[in-house]
Write a protein that holds these residues in place. Sequence first.
Motif, short mmCIF file in Angstrom:
data_model
loop_
_atom_site.label_atom_id
_atom_site.label_comp_id
_atom_site.label_asym_id
_atom_site.label_seq_id
_atom_site.Cartn_x
_atom_site.Cartn_y
_atom_site.Cartn_z
N LEU A 23 -16.27 7.68 -3.03
CA LEU A 23 -15.86 7.11 -1.76
C LEU A 23 -14.35 7.23 -1.59
O LEU A 23 -13.60 7.11 -2.56
N PRO A 24 -13.88 7.44 -0.35
CA PRO A 24 -12.44 7.52 -0.12
C PRO A 24 -11.80 6.14 -0.18
O PRO A 24 -12.42 5.14 0.19
N ALA A 25 -10.57 6.08 -0.66
CA ALA A 25 -9.82 4.83 -0.70
C ALA A 25 -8.51 5.04 0.06
O ALA A 25 -7.86 6.07 -0.09
N PHE A 26 -8.15 4.08 0.86
CA PHE A 26 -6.93 4.18 1.67
C PHE A 26 -5.88 3.17 1.23
O PHE A 26 -4.87 3.00 1.87
N SER A 27 -6.14 2.51 0.10
CA SER A 27 -5.25 1.53 -0.48
C SER A 27 -5.41 1.59 -2.00
O SER A 27 -6.46 2.00 -2.49
N ARG A 28 -4.39 1.20 -2.75
CA ARG A 28 -4.48 1.23 -4.21
C ARG A 28 -5.40 0.16 -4.76
O ARG A 28 -5.81 0.21 -5.92
#
Length: 74
Positions: A23-28
């Motif tokens: 899954l893509p992550a847009f935050s750490r």
Amino acid sequence: MRDANLTGYTPKATPGVTPEDILPAFSRVVSCDGGGGALGHPAVSLRIEATQVTCPYCSRTYVLQDGAGGDDHH
């Protein structure tokens, strides 16, 4: 379980072992609950140290997207 450098538990995907649920992550920092509602697992917050992190419960792998991750500040 901690890593050898004692920096925290950061599981990594293992080819041929870890399911390929990426899954893509847009935050750490990402939150994972297994995505199965009542069939999922307890919600956990996972920190992406380098470019990805794998959930220790369900083995979903979150990959930090290009340009994301500038949320290191307090």
